[in-house]
Design an enzyme around this catalytic site. Structure first.
Site, PDB file in Angstrom:
ATOM      1  N   ARG A  63       0.837  -1.207   0.000  1.00 31.84           N
ATOM      2  CA  ARG A  63       0.000   0.000   0.000  1.00 31.84           C
ATOM      3  C   ARG A  63       0.867   1.250   0.000  1.00 31.84           C
ATOM      4  O   ARG A  63       1.983   1.244   0.501  1.00 31.84           O
ATOM      5  CB  ARG A  63      -0.907   0.043   1.236  1.00 31.84           C
ATOM      6  CG  ARG A  63      -1.926  -1.074   1.336  1.00 31.84           C
ATOM      7  CD  ARG A  63      -2.855  -0.829   2.520  1.00 31.84           C
ATOM      8  NE  ARG A  63      -3.911  -1.828   2.615  1.00 31.84           N
ATOM      9  CZ  ARG A  63      -3.830  -2.943   3.329  1.00 31.84           C
ATOM     10  NH1 ARG A  63      -2.722  -3.182   4.013  1.00 31.84           N
ATOM     11  NH2 ARG A  63      -4.830  -3.798   3.351  1.00 31.84           N
TER      12      ARG A  63
ATOM     13  N   GLN B 267       2.941  -5.049   4.236  1.00 38.08           N
ATOM     14  CA  GLN B 267       2.306  -5.583   5.444  1.00 38.08           C
ATOM     15  C   GLN B 267       1.861  -7.024   5.226  1.00 38.08           C
ATOM     16  O   GLN B 267       1.296  -7.370   4.187  1.00 38.08           O
ATOM     17  CB  GLN B 267       1.093  -4.720   5.821  1.00 38.08           C
ATOM     18  CG  GLN B 267       0.452  -5.096   7.148  1.00 38.08           C
ATOM     19  CD  GLN B 267      -0.639  -4.113   7.538  1.00 38.08           C
ATOM     20  OE1 GLN B 267      -1.296  -3.527   6.690  1.00 38.08           O
ATOM     21  NE2 GLN B 267      -0.827  -3.920   8.828  1.00 38.08           N
TER      22      GLN B 267
ATOM     23  N   GLU C 287      -9.834   0.386   9.104  1.00 39.45           N
ATOM     24  CA  GLU C 287     -10.057  -0.823   8.312  1.00 39.45           C
ATOM     25  C   GLU C 287      -9.619  -2.020   9.140  1.00 39.45           C
ATOM     26  O   GLU C 287      -8.521  -2.020   9.703  1.00 39.45           O
ATOM     27  CB  GLU C 287      -9.293  -0.754   6.986  1.00 39.45           C
ATOM     28  CG  GLU C 287      -9.841   0.303   6.042  1.00 39.45           C
ATOM     29  CD  GLU C 287      -9.147   0.318   4.691  1.00 39.45           C
ATOM     30  OE1 GLU C 287      -8.583  -0.735   4.309  1.00 39.45           O
ATOM     31  OE2 GLU C 287      -9.160   1.359   4.023  1.00 39.45           O
TER      32      GLU C 287
ATOM     33  N   GLN D  78      -5.458  -0.553   9.039  1.00 34.38           N
ATOM     34  CA  GLN D  78      -5.276   0.878   8.772  1.00 34.38           C
ATOM     35  C   GLN D  78      -6.109   1.677   9.760  1.00 34.38           C
ATOM     36  O   GLN D  78      -7.147   1.211  10.231  1.00 34.38           O
ATOM     37  CB  GLN D  78      -5.740   1.261   7.354  1.00 34.38           C
ATOM     38  CG  GLN D  78      -4.845   0.840   6.228  1.00 34.38           C
ATOM     39  CD  GLN D  78      -5.253   1.493   4.905  1.00 34.38           C
ATOM     40  OE1 GLN D  78      -5.373   2.714   4.830  1.00 34.38           O
ATOM     41  NE2 GLN D  78      -5.451   0.688   3.882  1.00 34.38           N
TER      42      GLN D  78
ATOM     43  N   HIS E 260     -37.594  31.331   3.003  1.00 35.18           N
ATOM     44  CA  HIS E 260     -37.744  31.899   1.667  1.00 35.18           C
ATOM     45  C   HIS E 260     -38.400  30.953   0.671  1.00 35.18           C
ATOM     46  O   HIS E 260     -39.391  31.305   0.010  1.00 35.18           O
ATOM     47  CB  HIS E 260     -36.372  32.334   1.117  1.00 35.18           C
ATOM     48  CG  HIS E 260     -36.418  32.692  -0.333  1.00 35.18           C
ATOM     49  ND1 HIS E 260     -36.128  31.791  -1.331  1.00 35.18           N
ATOM     50  CD2 HIS E 260     -36.773  33.837  -0.958  1.00 35.18           C
ATOM     51  CE1 HIS E 260     -36.291  32.371  -2.500  1.00 35.18           C
ATOM     52  NE2 HIS E 260     -36.667  33.614  -2.315  1.00 35.18           N
TER      53      HIS E 260
END
Length: 875
Positions: free
Chosen positions: A116, A182, A295, A307, A831
């Site tokens: 990553r 990882q 994650e 993560q 309005h």
């Protein structure tokens, strides 16, 4: 020499520049005892920089990219392709390769890895950059790992990553990439966890999404995941998705597989597992000190965190230092139908007209209603008042006040919201207005406002320097007297009460629902409707001048707009039409309550889309004939109602009462628009005086641009004018903060500890799949949804239904051509509600996330009688 490899366990806070945001966060996670993080290491940015600098070709391509803008799309794509090709084909060098190979020896030879990116501008508190670079899963073998590290480096230069950096002002040459290597977890389940709600900013609500297999299926949007909401360690909501696909590991890489029939609807996690995972999430949040986007994955009954990053979209919490807590805050922007971020000077102006104390939070203004809620009387008045202004705020307050434990915890003190429109003086005047029922009193009042503003402008024009601020400070009492004039407020209250009374009586006697909506069409006294009509008059002048019409279609610049126009055939006539419009309405604009927004007279080109729209869709004079038709329809409705009531028992008495009420309704309903109109008129006089001083500051070099003063509060600007000195860093810091604030969605109500109460409201019996809202103008209409976020981008056709966040008077010209209205913000007296009733358009406001849930071009049905929207078909 700095290392090219750092293991997760060895990463410290000082390593941010070396391992990027994602790598730094993994290092923090790895040090939390209760949290399991798959082992791994980061290839540092020094390796990336050495790779870049080893290639003169790459350095040259990066210089080329740095000089491009977002408009150079084709050149960006070509340059990005060249950069990626060079990086993927480059030799990373024996030294870097050696360190990576050595690090891999610490793992089993058959081990698979996830590769990553971790950019130095990624996963930071104010810029997440999530998903901008590529991720590669289940990569085995040293050669493949090295190759995919190169691919990861190259993914820093995808078109989407480049565009994101350009949008956020990051120099491509200064963003460096670390690569996370990882250990891969072949998970049975995976997903995401937000420890606060990124949509509502509710910090008391934790959300977990879960699907089978690897998390890639969920983050890529391939499955409908299970979704769990957890509050105070309890699961408060649960939605089990149909998960048709799951992604599993293959021999190399990943593969998609179909989930067996019954298993598709099975709950991925047990309730106990959800609670365990939620507890882990809160542990991580506490360690990082801010809500997290996490994650996770699960294998053999154990949860792993792969993560974690800060949630960058949360609305900031107020500073409650030295204040008794908890506190409760209510959004002023939702009440005023302007939820955009406001610059500091705009806030100072807004604070001048408020009779309540306000807090500046996230570029918006909020009122602290803590003491109002802790008071029984204040609580009742607040809930009643918000029912007319914004039913979703009212719903949030009701949800909050139903929590008796929370109510008991609120500190007591002087109420902040004392009376508002409904005070003793205005109610007394309302009774007088209803008795006299004569619109002449409003005509006299508005003429006095005009005279007062003209005299004030003459006096202020003679002031300079500090005297300007002294004058404005003293004039505040006149501003407030005008803004909250009891007679004007009385007329507004009279119209509101009469509208409700007519609807109730006519429904009771005749069965007609919301009859007052038709009776209030095409009012004679409504300054906002007048603006729409007069802008259409400008369009009718321009449509007779082909050269001017062609000029407008080219979208000219403001700087030379009128100068160039007057050189064209018919240009002088068109210029005169603009100037005539500006005499009464030049100080208006979208978001006009924020005085730092460019007015029509300051930026006339913002009127071009509205003018072209009217020229394209309307015949000459059609706007006037439509207005007259509305009056005739109201008259026909009145005659029909009176005729039918006359035949009832006691009909003569009832007819007399209803006839009087209809006159009241038509005489005073338009007054709702007057206070804001005259506030903005007065504000523009103040602004012109201040901008002269701003230009003087530019001329002497104190500031770079006159608009820089918008980033100063009034007292700060006064001091700069007095001393001719300013720390430029203050302006730059606030500009950066404002850019962040613009992207945030303010909650309607929230507490000092971040709890956002649900904004529920009673919806009645709605059709399946209907989106609820607040009915403000009766009728049912079908048509094409035109989702418009800014009035200067409006491109509507005859019969379109306008879907937007909110409207203010600057949107009124569009109402001539649309078929119905849907807004995210608003209430019965705001309005959009007032104008839709006057134009006879079905309208539903307070439709949460309407601009996201309804897609531009979809066919929808708007039920302004019952208060809901249905999506009938896709584009």
């Amino acid at each position: 020499m700095k290392p090219y490899i750092i293991s997760f366990a060895d990463i410290t806070q000082e390593d941010l520049a070396a391992v990027g945001g994602k790598g730094l966060n993994l290092g923090k996670l790895a040090k939390i005892e209760e949290i399991h993080v798959p082992d791994g290491f980061c290839v540092t940015t020094d390796a990336y920089k050495r790779m870049i600098n080893s290639s003169p070709q790459l350095v040259g391509l990066l210089d080329t990219l740095a000089n491009l803008t977002s408009a150079d799309r084709n050149l960006i794509t070509t340059t990005a392709n060249d950069i990626r090709a060079v990086i993927e084909g480059i030799d990373i060098g024996k030294e870097i390769e050696g360190e990576i190979t050595k690090a891999l020896r610490g793992f089993n030879n058959e081990e698979a890895f996830a590769i990553r990116s971790s950019a130095t501008a990624e996963d930071l508190p104010h810029a997440s950059f999530a998903g901008q670079q590529d991720t590669y899963l289940n990569i085995k073998g040293t050669g493949e790992i090295l190759r995919h590290i190169g691919k990861c480096w190259a993914s820093l230069f995808t078109d989407r990553a480049i565009a994101y950096r350009m949008q956020h002002g990051f120099d491509h040459r200064n963003v460096h990439l670390s690569v996370v290597v990882q250990k891969m977890v072949a998970s049975e389940a995976a997903g995401t966890m937000f420890t606060a709600d990124p949509m509502t900013s509710d910090r008391a609500s934790l959300t977990i999404d879960a699907s089978f297999g690897l998390g890639e299926a969920l983050v890529s949007g391939l499955v409908n995941p299970d979704s769990y909401k957890v509050k105070a360690e309890n699961i408060t909501e649960k939605s089990i998705g149909v998960k048709e696909l799951e992604i599993k590991t293959a021999e190399q890489g990943i593969l998609e597989t179909r989930v067996d029939g019954e298993r598709q609807k099975q709950q991925v996690l047990t309730d106990d597992q959800v609670k365990v995972l939620a507890e882990m999430g809160k542990t991580i949040e506490n360690e990082f000190g801010t809500p997290q986007d996490i994650e996770w994955c699960q294998s053999d009954g154990r949860f792993y965190i792969v993560q974690s990053r800060a949630i960058t979209t949360l609305f900031p919490l107020p500073d409650v230092t030295n204040t008794r807590t908890p506190r409760v805050y209510m959004s002023i922007g939702h009440i005023q139908m302007m939820t955009d971020a406001i610059k500091p000077l705009g806030m100072s102006f807004f604070e001048m007209i408020s009779d309540v104390r306000m807090d500046r939070i996230g570029g918006r203004l909020f009122s602290d209603i803590t003491h109002d809620l802790s008071s029984k009387v204040g609580r009742a008045r607040l809930v009643m008042a918000t029912g007319k202004q914004d039913l979703l705020i009212q719903g949030a307050l009701k949800n909050l006040t139903n929590d008796k434990v929370f109510l008991a915890s609120l500190p007591k003190g002087k109420r902040n919201i004392q009376g508002g429109v409904f005070n003793v003086g205005s109610i007394a005047k309302a009774i007088q207005v209803m008795r006299k029922n004569d619109p002449v009193i409003i005509n006299h009042l508005t003429r006095s406002f005009e005279t007062d503003i003209e005299q004030m402008e003459q006096q202020l024009s003679k002031c300079s320097g500090d005297r300007i601020f002294d004058f404005i400070e003293k004039d505040k009492k006149n501003l407030l007297a005008m803004a909250y004039h009891p007679t004007m407020l009385g007329a507004i209250i009279a119209a509101i009460l009469t509208h409700d009374s007519l609807n109730k009586k006519i429904a009771k006697w005749l069965g007609d629902k919301n009859a007052a909506d038709t009776l209030a069409k095409s009012l004679d006294h409504n300054v906002t409707t007048e603006m729409g009509q007069e802008l259409c008059d400008v369009a009718d002048t321009i449509r007779q001048q082909p050269a001017v019409l062609e000029y407008l279609a080219q979208r000219p610049e403001d700087k030379t707009f009128f100068e160039t126009m007057q050189t064209l055939p018919g240009g002088k006539e068109s210029y005169a039409a603009f100037q005539s419009f500006f005499v009464k309405f030049g100080m208006r604009c979208p978001g006009e309550i924020d005085i730092t927004k460019a007015r029509f007279e300051e930026k006339p080109t913002q009127l071009i889309p509205l003018l072209l729209n009217n020229i394209h869709l309307l015949e000459p004079g059609e706007h006037r004939s439509r207005f007259q038709s509305g009056k005739e329809e109201a008259q026909d409705k009145e005659e029909d109602i009176l005729r039918r009531i006359a035949s009832l028992r006691g009909g003569r008495r009832k007819v007399k009462k209803i006839k009087k009420n209809i006159r009241l309704l038509r005489n005073f309903s338009g007054c709702r628009e007057d206070p804001k109109y005259y506030i903005v008129r007065r504000f523009q006089v103040y602004k012109k005086a201040m901008m002269k001083e701003a230009q003087r500051l530019v001329d002497q070099g104190t500031i770079k641009a006159a608009e820089d003063v918008f980033y100063l509060y009034m007292d700060e600007l006064r001091e700069v004018v007095r001393t001719n000195t300013l720390d430029a860093a203050v302006i730059e810091k606030r500009k950066e903060a404002f850019v962040r604030f613009e992207k945030l969605t303010p909650p309607r109500v929230f507490t000092s500890d971040g709890y956002v109460p649900p904004v529920t409201m009673t919806t009645g019996n709605l059709p399946d799949e209907a989106i609820p809202g607040i009915p403000v103008s009766s009728g049912v209409v079908e048509g094409r949804a035109r989702v418009v976020l800014s009035v200067d981008e409006a491109d509507v056709e005859e019969g379109d239904i306008l879907v937007t966040q909110f409207t203010d008077p600057s949107w009124t010209p569009l109402f001539v051509t649309i078929k119905g209205l849907v807004t995210e913000v608003g209430g019965f007296t705001t309005h959009g509600a007032v104008v839709t009733r006057e134009y006879g358009l079905p309208g539903v406001v307070g439709v949460q996330n309407a601009t996201k849930r309804i897609k531009d071009g979809q066919r929808i049905r708007v039920n302004g009688t019952e208060g809901y929207v249905e999506i009938l078909e896709d584009r």
